[in-house]
Design an enzyme around this catalytic site. Structure first.
Site, mmCIF file in Angstrom:
data_model
loop_
_atom_site.group_PDB
_atom_site.id
_atom_site.type_symbol
_atom_site.label_atom_id
_atom_site.label_comp_id
_atom_site.label_asym_id
_atom_site.label_seq_id
_atom_site.Cartn_x
_atom_site.Cartn_y
_atom_site.Cartn_z
ATOM 1 N N LYS A 154 0.836 -1.202 0.000
ATOM 2 C CA LYS A 154 0.000 0.000 0.000
ATOM 3 C C LYS A 154 0.869 1.250 0.000
ATOM 4 C CE LYS A 154 -3.867 -1.846 2.767
ATOM 5 N NZ LYS A 154 -4.933 -1.591 1.807
ATOM 6 N N ARG A 163 -10.272 -11.491 2.036
ATOM 7 C CA ARG A 163 -11.133 -12.523 1.450
ATOM 8 C C ARG A 163 -10.444 -13.886 1.428
ATOM 9 N NH1 ARG A 163 -11.560 -9.025 -3.985
ATOM 10 N NH2 ARG A 163 -11.285 -7.411 -2.406
HETATM 11 N N1 BES Z 1 -8.085 -3.733 4.535
HETATM 12 C C1 BES Z 1 -8.258 -3.307 3.191
HETATM 13 C C2 BES Z 1 -9.548 -2.530 2.967
HETATM 14 C C3 BES Z 1 -9.630 -1.190 3.662
HETATM 15 C C4 BES Z 1 -9.194 -0.048 3.025
HETATM 16 C C5 BES Z 1 -10.195 -1.084 4.923
HETATM 17 C C6 BES Z 1 -9.276 1.181 3.664
HETATM 18 C C7 BES Z 1 -10.293 0.129 5.565
HETATM 19 C C8 BES Z 1 -9.835 1.251 4.940
HETATM 20 C C9 BES Z 1 -8.273 -4.520 2.256
HETATM 21 O O1 BES Z 1 -7.526 -5.602 2.663
HETATM 22 C C10 BES Z 1 -7.738 -4.074 0.936
HETATM 23 O O2 BES Z 1 -6.606 -3.706 0.890
HETATM 24 N N2 BES Z 1 -8.576 -4.108 -0.088
HETATM 25 C C11 BES Z 1 -8.191 -3.710 -1.383
HETATM 26 C C12 BES Z 1 -8.746 -4.692 -2.383
HETATM 27 C C13 BES Z 1 -8.261 -4.478 -3.782
HETATM 28 C C14 BES Z 1 -6.802 -4.841 -3.884
HETATM 29 C C15 BES Z 1 -9.091 -5.332 -4.704
HETATM 30 C C16 BES Z 1 -8.779 -2.323 -1.631
HETATM 31 O O3 BES Z 1 -9.912 -2.081 -1.243
HETATM 32 O O4 BES Z 1 -8.058 -1.487 -2.171
HETATM 33 ZN ZN ZN Z 2 -5.475 -5.441 1.963
#
Ligand code: BES
Ligand code: ZN
Ligand code: ZN
Length: 494
Positions: free
Chosen positions: A278, A352
């Site tokens: 990230k 997931r």
């Molecule tokens: N934990 C994150 C989702 C999240 C983002 C929660 C911001 C709270 C605040 C999750 O694991 C994630 O990173 N999801 C990705 C999925 C994508 C790679 C398809 C996302 O939402 O960017």
């Molecule tokens: Zn994630």
């Protein structure tokens, strides 16, 4: 905080602050405030007339040394419009009174319940709101940490009520309020403290005190069971994964073939994204990526103390998602516990993956109904902001019940569709399924992925990304973790 019911008139209550909800409608229709106004020799009318106080929701007006009252202060608390008033609103107002009192270092508060037909309900949510508001997220402050907690919170009724019934509801409200705060503390803990191992240790310790049996599946057992989707997320970290299974001790002799609810919470103690790392902006918030798991533990702690109507077990897959020489890489393929193969396109779509194995395992344990809760997608925040959590699933009856409870719990849920057509986006060329879709409908494609692992078991999915953290602070809550989901689960299952 000691919470108790005080029958009798509010005039005679000795305390530092007496909170009295006032509705916007009462500015015009003053009759219902006449008594308080007379006792205080016109103080209420003059506060309203001078424009100093508008009874909009959460607005307050403190009147010091009010005549006619034993309380040292009278706090008029705006309750908004009567037609919009719900148990959830009363909870917030009780909390607003507590936080106002904290800011003035008062120790004893009396709260008059108004506007809710059921005094039992009013007492329960007031107790919950008071405990919720009395919480601060300053775990690691060594200086400027004052003891500001309220010592006595007295709940008053504006009508004759059964004392025993109200006291029982205060007991339940206290259980839920405290369990919610436990969930908040877990999510507020930094990830160097709250590793999967410490998460499991806390579950064991709290479980012991509250009538929960906590079983921990270790890495070796997960390897034997073939939980390779979960293990794939954990590979990059030195911290071993844990799969917690929570059972209510008093329910261990369950009638065969009776319904068994499984609540399953995402427990990523830190989500760096892994190799699909990230950006660093706001990455610190990913210490809260186990908020779903914390909500499951909080709800199970509460339910274990209240003899719930439904049989329920809790599952929390806990891992840390980090990049390293051992980490899973985009393009890797793993075989899940259910047997389906998954192509990992993006290691940041890790929630997931761990849920896939936990959901399938919940079915092995005999779950007849499954509800999962997860900070799953940024797309959910884009779609619904910080106001509603997303709710999806195949168990429409439970979805409707959950949504009907929102006025009580205050945890809003908005349903999104799950048409078969969305499944296409997560087809893989090389494996049974891939872990991300395209850029569209990210909340839904994440849910479609989970759906593959519950097969035909009635299932509900709550995406609480955006709801797990309070960014600004509210009149009734500090900044930080919200404990979102604890009240939702308890209301449904108790
Ligand atoms: N934990 C994150 C989702 C999240 C983002 C929660 C911001 C709270 C605040 C999750 O694991 C994630 O990173 N999801 C990705 C999925 C994508 C790679 C398809 C996302 O939402 O960017
Ligand atoms: Zn994630
Ligand atoms: Zn995550």
């Amino acid at each position: 905080m000691q919470i108790e019911f005080r029958p009798g008139d509010y005039q005679g209550i000795a305390c530092e602050l007496l909170a009295y909800p006032v509705f916007e409608d009462e500015v015009e229709d003053f009759a219902s405030l006449e008594l308080l106004n007379k006792i205080t020799r016109g103080a209420v009318k003059s506060a309203l007339a001078s424009g100093e106080f508008k009874p909009e929701l959460h607005q307050t007006c403190r009147i010091g040394n009010p005549v006619g009252l034993k309380a040292h202060n009278l706090l008029l608390v705006g309750a908004g419009k009567k037609s919009r008033f719900l148990p959830a609103t009363l909870r917030e107002i009780a909390g607003t009174a507590v936080r106002k009192s904290r800011s003035r270092a008062y120790k004893s508060v009396a709260f008059l319940c108004r506007g809710i037909p059921s005094m039992s309900m009013a007492a329960r949510v007031s107790a919950e709101g008071a405990l919720y508001a009395d919480y601060e997220a300053d775990i690691y402050k060594t200086r400027e940490k004052e003891q500001r907690n309220i010592e006595h919170f007295r709940i008053l009724a504006d009508r004759k009520t059964s004392r025993a019934e109200v006291q029982e509801q205060i007991r339940l409200g206290t259980i839920v309020g405290e369990a919610t705060n436990i969930a908040r503390t877990l999510a507020n803990e930094p990830s160097n403290i709250l590793t999967p191992t410490l998460f499991a240790e806390r579950a064991l310790a709290i479980g012991d005190q509250t009538g929960l049996s906590v079983q921990i599946l270790e890495r070796e057992e997960m390897e034997k069971l073939g939980m390779n989707a979960l293990l794939a997320v954990s590979r990059g970290s030195d911290e071993p994964p844990k799969l917690m299974v929570l059972r209510i001790k008093s329910q261990e002799k369950r009638r065969a073939r009776s319904p068994l609810y499984a609540i399953v919470g995402k427990g990523v103690t830190f989500d760096s994204g892994g190799i699909s790392i990230k950006p660093s902006e706001k990455m610190e918030e990913m210490k809260g990526d186990m908020a779903g798991g914390a909500a499951v533990l909080g709800a199970m702690i509460a339910l274990a103390q209240m003899n719930p109507r439904n049989s329920v077990i809790g599952l929390i897959p806990a891992v840390e998602n980090l990049p390293s020489g051992k980490a899973s890489k985009p393009g890797d393929v793993v075989k899940s516990y259910l047997g389906k193969t998954v192509e990992i396109i993006n290691t940041d779509a890790e929630g997931r993956l761990i849920l896939a194995d936990a959901l399938a395992y919940a079915r092995t344990l005999g779950a007849t109904h499954i509800i999962d809760i997860a900070t799953l997608t940024g797309a959910c925040i884009i779609a619904l902001g910080h106001i509603n959590a997303g709710i999806m699933g195949t168990d429409q009856k439970t979805i409707d019940r959950l949504r009907n409870n929102c006025g009580i719990t205050g945890e809003k849920l908005w349903q999104l569709p799950l048409d078969d057509e969305y499944r296409k986006a997560i087809r893989s060329e090389i494996a049974d399924i891939k872990n991300v879709g395209n850029r569209t409908a990210g909340v839904i494609t994440a849910a479609k992925f989970l759906q593959e692992f519950v097969e035909d078991t009635p299932w509900v999915h709550l995406d609480i990304a955006g709801m797990d953290l309070e960014h600004d602070g509210r009149p009734f809550a500090c900044k930080g973790a919200t404990g979102y989901g604890v009240r939702t689960f308890v209301q449904l299952l108790a």
